[in-house]
Write a protein that holds these residues in place. Structure first.
Motif, short mmCIF file in Angstrom:
data_model
loop_
_atom_site.label_atom_id
_atom_site.label_comp_id
_atom_site.label_asym_id
_atom_site.label_seq_id
_atom_site.Cartn_x
_atom_site.Cartn_y
_atom_site.Cartn_z
N LEU A 76 0.82 -1.21 0.00
CA LEU A 76 0.00 0.00 0.00
C LEU A 76 0.86 1.26 0.00
CD1 LEU A 76 -2.52 -1.00 2.82
CD2 LEU A 76 -2.86 -1.16 0.35
N PRO A 77 0.33 2.35 -0.54
CA PRO A 77 1.03 3.63 -0.40
C PRO A 77 1.21 3.95 1.09
CG PRO A 77 -0.78 3.80 -1.99
CD PRO A 77 -0.91 2.47 -1.31
N LEU A 78 2.32 4.60 1.43
CA LEU A 78 2.62 4.84 2.83
C LEU A 78 1.62 5.76 3.52
CD1 LEU A 78 6.52 4.98 3.00
CD2 LEU A 78 4.97 3.09 3.47
N PRO A 98 13.02 9.64 3.07
CA PRO A 98 13.72 8.93 1.99
C PRO A 98 14.85 8.07 2.56
CG PRO A 98 14.34 11.25 2.00
CD PRO A 98 13.30 11.08 3.06
N ARG A 99 15.00 6.88 1.99
CA ARG A 99 16.05 5.95 2.40
C ARG A 99 16.57 5.21 1.18
NH1 ARG A 99 16.41 8.63 6.47
NH2 ARG A 99 15.93 7.92 8.56
N GLN A 100 17.59 4.42 1.37
CA GLN A 100 18.13 3.56 0.33
C GLN A 100 17.81 2.12 0.69
OE1 GLN A 100 19.56 4.68 -2.50
NE2 GLN A 100 19.71 2.60 -3.26
N GLY A 101 17.08 1.42 -0.16
CA GLY A 101 16.74 0.03 0.07
C GLY A 101 17.70 -0.89 -0.67
N ALA A 102 17.40 -2.16 -0.64
CA ALA A 102 18.26 -3.16 -1.28
C ALA A 102 18.35 -2.98 -2.79
CB ALA A 102 17.76 -4.57 -0.95
N THR A 103 17.28 -2.48 -3.41
CA THR A 103 17.28 -2.37 -4.87
C THR A 103 17.08 -0.94 -5.37
OG1 THR A 103 14.91 -2.85 -4.97
CG2 THR A 103 16.42 -4.73 -5.15
N GLY A 104 17.20 0.03 -4.49
CA GLY A 104 17.06 1.42 -4.93
C GLY A 104 16.43 2.30 -3.86
N GLU A 105 15.99 3.47 -4.32
CA GLU A 105 15.42 4.45 -3.40
C GLU A 105 14.06 3.99 -2.88
OE1 GLU A 105 15.49 8.55 -4.73
OE2 GLU A 105 17.07 8.00 -6.17
N ILE A 106 13.84 4.23 -1.58
CA ILE A 106 12.58 3.92 -0.94
C ILE A 106 12.16 5.10 -0.07
CG2 ILE A 106 12.90 1.40 -0.92
CD1 ILE A 106 13.85 1.60 1.98
N THR A 107 10.91 5.10 0.31
CA THR A 107 10.41 6.01 1.33
C THR A 107 9.95 5.13 2.48
OG1 THR A 107 9.70 7.58 -0.35
CG2 THR A 107 8.76 7.85 1.84
N SER A 108 10.25 5.53 3.73
CA SER A 108 10.01 4.66 4.87
C SER A 108 9.32 5.34 6.03
CB SER A 108 11.34 4.10 5.38
OG SER A 108 11.98 3.32 4.40
N LEU A 109 8.56 4.53 6.76
CA LEU A 109 7.99 4.88 8.06
C LEU A 109 8.63 3.94 9.08
CD1 LEU A 109 4.15 4.83 7.32
CD2 LEU A 109 5.57 6.85 7.61
N TYR A 110 8.89 4.46 10.27
CA TYR A 110 9.49 3.64 11.33
C TYR A 110 8.54 3.55 12.52
CZ TYR A 110 13.96 3.99 8.89
OH TYR A 110 14.96 3.90 7.95
N LEU A 111 8.40 2.34 13.05
CA LEU A 111 7.61 2.12 14.25
C LEU A 111 8.27 1.00 15.04
CD1 LEU A 111 4.72 -0.25 13.50
CD2 LEU A 111 5.78 0.94 11.59
N ASN A 117 11.42 -3.82 19.00
CA ASN A 117 12.11 -4.03 17.73
C ASN A 117 11.74 -2.90 16.77
OD1 ASN A 117 13.41 -6.69 18.09
ND2 ASN A 117 11.31 -7.35 18.44
N LEU A 118 12.71 -2.42 16.03
CA LEU A 118 12.49 -1.34 15.07
C LEU A 118 12.01 -1.94 13.75
CD1 LEU A 118 12.71 1.69 14.50
CD2 LEU A 118 15.04 1.25 13.67
N LEU A 119 10.84 -1.48 13.31
CA LEU A 119 10.26 -1.94 12.05
C LEU A 119 10.18 -0.77 11.09
CD1 LEU A 119 7.34 -4.08 13.50
CD2 LEU A 119 9.62 -4.85 12.82
N GLU A 120 10.77 -0.94 9.94
CA GLU A 120 10.73 0.06 8.88
C GLU A 120 9.77 -0.47 7.83
OE1 GLU A 120 13.85 1.95 5.59
OE2 GLU A 120 14.61 0.68 7.21
N ILE A 121 8.77 0.31 7.50
CA ILE A 121 7.83 -0.07 6.44
C ILE A 121 8.15 0.82 5.26
CG2 ILE A 121 5.42 -0.23 5.74
CD1 ILE A 121 4.73 -0.71 8.66
N SER A 122 8.49 0.20 4.15
CA SER A 122 9.01 0.96 3.02
C SER A 122 8.21 0.75 1.75
CB SER A 122 10.47 0.57 2.76
OG SER A 122 10.54 -0.75 2.26
N ARG A 123 8.43 1.66 0.85
CA ARG A 123 7.79 1.60 -0.48
C ARG A 123 8.80 2.15 -1.48
NH1 ARG A 123 2.89 -0.02 -2.95
NH2 ARG A 123 2.17 1.64 -4.26
N PRO A 124 9.02 1.44 -2.60
CA PRO A 124 9.95 1.94 -3.61
C PRO A 124 9.47 3.29 -4.14
CG PRO A 124 9.36 -0.33 -4.07
CD PRO A 124 8.46 0.14 -2.97
N VAL A 125 10.40 4.21 -4.34
CA VAL A 125 10.05 5.54 -4.84
C VAL A 125 9.42 5.43 -6.21
CG1 VAL A 125 11.01 7.75 -5.61
CG2 VAL A 125 11.74 6.75 -3.43
N LYS A 126 9.89 4.54 -7.07
CA LYS A 126 9.38 4.43 -8.44
C LYS A 126 7.92 4.01 -8.50
CE LYS A 126 11.00 -0.28 -8.84
NZ LYS A 126 12.09 -1.11 -9.14
#
Length: 130
Positions: A76-78, A98-111, A117-126
């Protein structure tokens, strides 16, 4: 030699509390193995919950609740994820950022999960609308 990840163990202090969080808040399917181990399905990968006082062996040398830092991809969109978390009164610690993921740029939320435990929920920028 290797082809992927089968499961990742998350050490928790309270299995029921962790199952509630990961299923209700993050929507993961629950598969009970026994009273000390539960699988939370993330596609074909299991996030395996182990209770801190388990007798299951072998296990990590120092299984410690709250020591995990895990990035999960969102379908889902963040902004939808953020609204869902707000509706459940789950605090977003940081983001979207904005963050860098395994395969490129991502946008992330942290909870954090109930054990910290730190959970980052991400979505590729593209994949995000401009």
């Amino acid at each position: 030699m290797l082809s992927g990840l089968d499961h990742l163990v998350i050490t928790v202090t309270d299995i029921s509390r962790a199952v509630d969080f990961y299923s209700r808040v993050l929507g993961l399917e629950v598969r009970y193995r026994d009273r000390e181990r539960v699988d939370l399905m993330l596609g074909d990968v299991a996030l395996r919950l182990h209770w801190t006082a388990t007798d299951v062996t072998p296990r990590a040398a120092t299984p410690t609740p709250g020591s995990l830092d895990l990035c999960l991809r969102s379908l889902l969109p963040l902004d939808e994820v953020q609204r869902h978390l707000e509706a459940l009164d789950v605090e977003v610690e940081l983001g979207p950022v904005p963050r860098q993921g395994a395969t490129g740029e991502i946008t992330s939320l942290y909870l954090r999960d109930p054990d910290g435990n730190l959970l980052e929920i991400s979505r590729p920028v593209k994949n995000q609308p401009s």
